[in-house]
Design a protein around this motif. Structure first.
Motif, PDB file in Angstrom:
ATOM      1  N   HIS A   1      63.377  50.576 -26.072  1.00  0.00           N
ATOM      2  CA  HIS A   1      62.157  50.891 -25.334  1.00  0.00           C
ATOM      3  C   HIS A   1      60.927  50.168 -25.883  1.00  0.00           C
ATOM      4  O   HIS A   1      60.047  49.772 -25.118  1.00  0.00           O
ATOM      5  N   ALA A   2      60.851  50.002 -27.199  1.00  0.00           N
ATOM      6  CA  ALA A   2      59.712  49.275 -27.770  1.00  0.00           C
ATOM      7  C   ALA A   2      59.693  47.834 -27.265  1.00  0.00           C
ATOM      8  O   ALA A   2      58.630  47.299 -26.931  1.00  0.00           O
ATOM      9  N   ALA A   3      60.856  47.201 -27.181  1.00  0.00           N
ATOM     10  CA  ALA A   3      60.932  45.831 -26.657  1.00  0.00           C
ATOM     11  C   ALA A   3      60.529  45.800 -25.187  1.00  0.00           C
ATOM     12  O   ALA A   3      59.821  44.886 -24.741  1.00  0.00           O
ATOM     13  N   MET A   4      60.959  46.809 -24.430  1.00  0.00           N
ATOM     14  CA  MET A   4      60.628  46.857 -23.001  1.00  0.00           C
ATOM     15  C   MET A   4      59.125  47.010 -22.775  1.00  0.00           C
ATOM     16  O   MET A   4      58.552  46.343 -21.913  1.00  0.00           O
ATOM     17  N   VAL A   5      58.495  47.878 -23.551  1.00  0.00           N
ATOM     18  CA  VAL A   5      57.057  48.082 -23.342  1.00  0.00           C
ATOM     19  C   VAL A   5      56.262  46.867 -23.823  1.00  0.00           C
ATOM     20  O   VAL A   5      55.252  46.508 -23.215  1.00  0.00           O
ATOM     21  N   MET A   6      56.727  46.200 -24.874  1.00  0.00           N
ATOM     22  CA  MET A   6      56.040  44.980 -25.311  1.00  0.00           C
ATOM     23  C   MET A   6      56.124  43.910 -24.224  1.00  0.00           C
ATOM     24  O   MET A   6      55.146  43.204 -23.958  1.00  0.00           O
ATOM     25  N   ALA A   7      57.266  43.805 -23.570  1.00  0.00           N
ATOM     26  CA  ALA A   7      57.425  42.848 -22.470  1.00  0.00           C
ATOM     27  C   ALA A   7      56.528  43.232 -21.291  1.00  0.00           C
ATOM     28  O   ALA A   7      55.911  42.358 -20.664  1.00  0.00           O
ATOM     29  N   ALA A   8      56.426  44.532 -21.005  1.00  0.00           N
ATOM     30  CA  ALA A   8      55.567  44.989 -19.905  1.00  0.00           C
ATOM     31  C   ALA A   8      54.099  44.662 -20.189  1.00  0.00           C
ATOM     32  O   ALA A   8      53.370  44.205 -19.300  1.00  0.00           O
ATOM     33  N   VAL A   9      53.670  44.856 -21.421  1.00  0.00           N
ATOM     34  CA  VAL A   9      52.284  44.537 -21.788  1.00  0.00           C
ATOM     35  C   VAL A   9      52.054  43.037 -21.702  1.00  0.00           C
ATOM     36  O   VAL A   9      51.031  42.584 -21.169  1.00  0.00           O
ATOM     37  N   ALA A  10      52.995  42.235 -22.197  1.00  0.00           N
ATOM     38  CA  ALA A  10      52.855  40.771 -22.112  1.00  0.00           C
ATOM     39  C   ALA A  10      52.789  40.315 -20.661  1.00  0.00           C
ATOM     40  O   ALA A  10      51.964  39.464 -20.299  1.00  0.00           O
ATOM     41  N   ASN A  11      53.627  40.904 -19.800  1.00  0.00           N
ATOM     42  CA  ASN A  11      53.583  40.567 -18.371  1.00  0.00           C
ATOM     43  C   ASN A  11      52.264  40.957 -17.747  1.00  0.00           C
ATOM     44  O   ASN A  11      51.699  40.211 -16.934  1.00  0.00           O
ATOM     45  N   TYR A  12      51.745  42.104 -18.117  1.00  0.00           N
ATOM     46  CA  TYR A  12      50.457  42.562 -17.585  1.00  0.00           C
ATOM     47  C   TYR A  12      49.333  41.598 -17.997  1.00  0.00           C
ATOM     48  O   TYR A  12      48.495  41.230 -17.189  1.00  0.00           O
ATOM     49  N   ILE A  13      49.354  41.196 -19.258  1.00  0.00           N
ATOM     50  CA  ILE A  13      48.323  40.288 -19.769  1.00  0.00           C
ATOM     51  C   ILE A  13      48.342  38.955 -18.987  1.00  0.00           C
ATOM     52  O   ILE A  13      47.307  38.390 -18.687  1.00  0.00           O
ATOM     53  N   GLU A  14      49.541  38.502 -18.644  1.00  0.00           N
ATOM     54  CA  GLU A  14      49.675  37.246 -17.899  1.00  0.00           C
ATOM     55  C   GLU A  14      49.074  37.314 -16.495  1.00  0.00           C
ATOM     56  O   GLU A  14      48.553  36.326 -15.981  1.00  0.00           O
ATOM     57  N   VAL A  15      49.144  38.483 -15.867  1.00  0.00           N
ATOM     58  CA  VAL A  15      48.666  38.604 -14.480  1.00  0.00           C
ATOM     59  C   VAL A  15      47.320  39.324 -14.346  1.00  0.00           C
ATOM     60  O   VAL A  15      46.759  39.365 -13.259  1.00  0.00           O
ATOM     61  N   ALA A  16      46.819  39.877 -15.454  1.00  0.00           N
ATOM     62  CA  ALA A  16      45.549  40.614 -15.382  1.00  0.00           C
ATOM     63  C   ALA A  16      44.404  39.667 -15.059  1.00  0.00           C
ATOM     64  O   ALA A  16      44.403  38.511 -15.498  1.00  0.00           O
ATOM     65  N   PRO A  17      43.437  40.161 -14.283  1.00  0.00           N
ATOM     66  CA  PRO A  17      42.304  39.312 -13.927  1.00  0.00           C
ATOM     67  C   PRO A  17      41.415  38.996 -15.117  1.00  0.00           C
ATOM     68  O   PRO A  17      41.319  39.627 -16.069  1.00  0.00           O
TER      69      PRO A  17
END
Length: 130
Positions: free
Chosen positions: A114-130
């Motif tokens: 789960h820690a790896a999954m949430v780190m990936a989710a945060v990285a993905n969010y950072i890539e698409v965040a305005p």
């Protein structure tokens, strides 16, 4: 989420396992969904705890408005702190069941859990965040 719920096996449901640990050590707190839980005699009056609970409740009620908060909370909860590893060892020494904490050591690992999954989710969010 399915792992937190025990993948359909009540004996692996995290809430059930934690409550079982509390019963086994005879801590005996009232059920959190009972009126007795908020009785003043239990001295559950730590403002910081109630603020954290309210923050989590608001995030869950308005996830689109608080997406960054949800990601932050999730990252904090899914990342394994060192004391969790020590807790397993200490519970064993006391001959108490460490299963609840062992579940988290295996499921929340930073490599594939789960820690790896949430780190990936945060990285993905950072890539698409305005």
């Amino acid at each position: 989420m399915s792992e937190k719920l025990g993948n359909g096996d009540l004996a692996k449901n995290h809430v059930w396992v934690y409550c079982d640990l509390i019963r086994n050590i005879e801590a005996g707190p009232p059920s959190a969904n009972s009126e007795e839980f908020i009785d003043p005699r239990h001295e559950l009056n730590e403002a910081r705890c109630w603020k954290a609970v309210m923050a989590q409740l608001l995030i869950s009620l308005f996830p689109h408005d608080f997406l960054t908060g949800a990601l932050g909370f999730n990252m904090a909860y899914e990342s394994l702190p060192l004391p969790l590893l020590k807790t397993v060892k200490e519970l064993r020494e006391l001959r108490l069941n460490p299963y609840y904490f062992e579940l988290h050591n295996s499921i929340d690992n930073a490599n594939v859990g789960h820690a790896a999954m949430v780190m990936a989710a945060v990285a993905n969010y950072i890539e698409v965040a305005p």
